[in-house]
Design a protein around this motif. Structure first.
Motif, PDB file in Angstrom:
ATOM      1  N   ILE A   3       0.841  -1.199   0.000  1.00  0.00           N
ATOM      2  CA  ILE A   3       0.000   0.000   0.000  1.00  0.00           C
ATOM      3  C   ILE A   3       0.878   1.252   0.000  1.00  0.00           C
ATOM      4  CG2 ILE A   3      -1.621   1.354   1.395  1.00  0.00           C
ATOM      5  CD1 ILE A   3      -3.165  -0.863   0.335  1.00  0.00           C
ATOM      6  N   GLU A   7       0.867   4.098  -2.799  1.00  0.00           N
ATOM      7  CA  GLU A   7       0.591   5.484  -2.401  1.00  0.00           C
ATOM      8  C   GLU A   7       1.675   6.415  -2.924  1.00  0.00           C
ATOM      9  OE1 GLU A   7      -1.421   6.322   1.650  1.00  0.00           O
ATOM     10  OE2 GLU A   7      -0.139   4.566   1.956  1.00  0.00           O
ATOM     11  N   TYR A  17      -6.258   9.758  -4.392  1.00  0.00           N
ATOM     12  CA  TYR A  17      -6.648   8.427  -3.936  1.00  0.00           C
ATOM     13  C   TYR A  17      -7.109   8.510  -2.489  1.00  0.00           C
ATOM     14  CZ  TYR A  17      -2.228   8.408  -1.459  1.00  0.00           C
ATOM     15  OH  TYR A  17      -1.199   8.734  -0.614  1.00  0.00           O
ATOM     16  N   VAL A  19      -7.286   5.761   0.997  1.00  0.00           N
ATOM     17  CA  VAL A  19      -7.023   4.433   1.547  1.00  0.00           C
ATOM     18  C   VAL A  19      -8.199   4.076   2.449  1.00  0.00           C
ATOM     19  CG1 VAL A  19      -5.468   2.976   2.880  1.00  0.00           C
ATOM     20  CG2 VAL A  19      -4.527   4.793   1.442  1.00  0.00           C
ATOM     21  N   GLN A  22      -8.272   1.950   6.527  1.00  0.00           N
ATOM     22  CA  GLN A  22      -6.952   2.120   7.141  1.00  0.00           C
ATOM     23  C   GLN A  22      -7.037   2.039   8.666  1.00  0.00           C
ATOM     24  OE1 GLN A  22      -4.868   5.522   5.732  1.00  0.00           O
ATOM     25  NE2 GLN A  22      -2.937   4.806   6.525  1.00  0.00           N
ATOM     26  N   ARG A  36      -6.710  -3.188   3.844  1.00  0.00           N
ATOM     27  CA  ARG A  36      -6.835  -1.817   3.343  1.00  0.00           C
ATOM     28  C   ARG A  36      -6.951  -1.855   1.828  1.00  0.00           C
ATOM     29  NH1 ARG A  36      -1.839   1.243   5.323  1.00  0.00           N
ATOM     30  NH2 ARG A  36      -0.899  -0.711   4.761  1.00  0.00           N
ATOM     31  N   ARG A  37      -7.654  -0.874   1.286  1.00  0.00           N
ATOM     32  CA  ARG A  37      -7.853  -0.776  -0.159  1.00  0.00           C
ATOM     33  C   ARG A  37      -7.566   0.640  -0.597  1.00  0.00           C
ATOM     34  NH1 ARG A  37     -13.627  -1.353  -0.451  1.00  0.00           N
ATOM     35  NH2 ARG A  37     -13.505  -0.688   1.702  1.00  0.00           N
ATOM     36  N   ILE A  38      -6.999   0.782  -1.781  1.00  0.00           N
ATOM     37  CA  ILE A  38      -6.788   2.105  -2.358  1.00  0.00           C
ATOM     38  C   ILE A  38      -7.893   2.357  -3.368  1.00  0.00           C
ATOM     39  CG2 ILE A  38      -5.288   3.536  -3.788  1.00  0.00           C
ATOM     40  CD1 ILE A  38      -2.915   2.219  -2.512  1.00  0.00           C
TER      41      ILE A  38
END
Length: 64
Positions: A3, A7, A17, A19, A22, A36-38
Motif C-alpha cells: 500500500i 501510495e 486516492y 485508503v 486504514q 486496506r484498499r486504495i
C-alpha cells in the motif's frame, strides 16, 4: 508495505486516492481480516492502473 509503495507512486504522479479501512485494519490488529484498499476516482482509474502496472504491481488490481 505494498500500500505504501502504491501510495508513493500515485502521490508522485498527482493521482488523487483514498485508503479505505486504514483505521479499521489497525483496530483489528493487522491480522488481515480487514485489508486496506486504495480507491481512485473513476476518471483517473485508467491512469492509476497503468502506473501501478508499469511498476510491476498490477497483479492484484481489481474493479470494484
Amino acid at each position: 508495505m505494498l500500500i505504501s509503495v502504491i501510495e508513493s507512486i500515485l502521490m508522485a504522479e498527482r493521482v488523487a486516492y483514498f485508503v479505505a479501512d486504514q483505521n479499521m485494519a489497525a483496530v483489528e490488529g493487522s491480522l488481515g481480516f480487514l485489508p486496506r484498499r486504495i480507491l481512485v476516482d473513476a476518471r483517473q482509474a485508467g491512469r492509476a492502473r497503468r502506473l501501478i502496472a508499469e511498476a510491476g504491481l498490477g497483479k492484484g488490481l481489481r474493479d470494484g
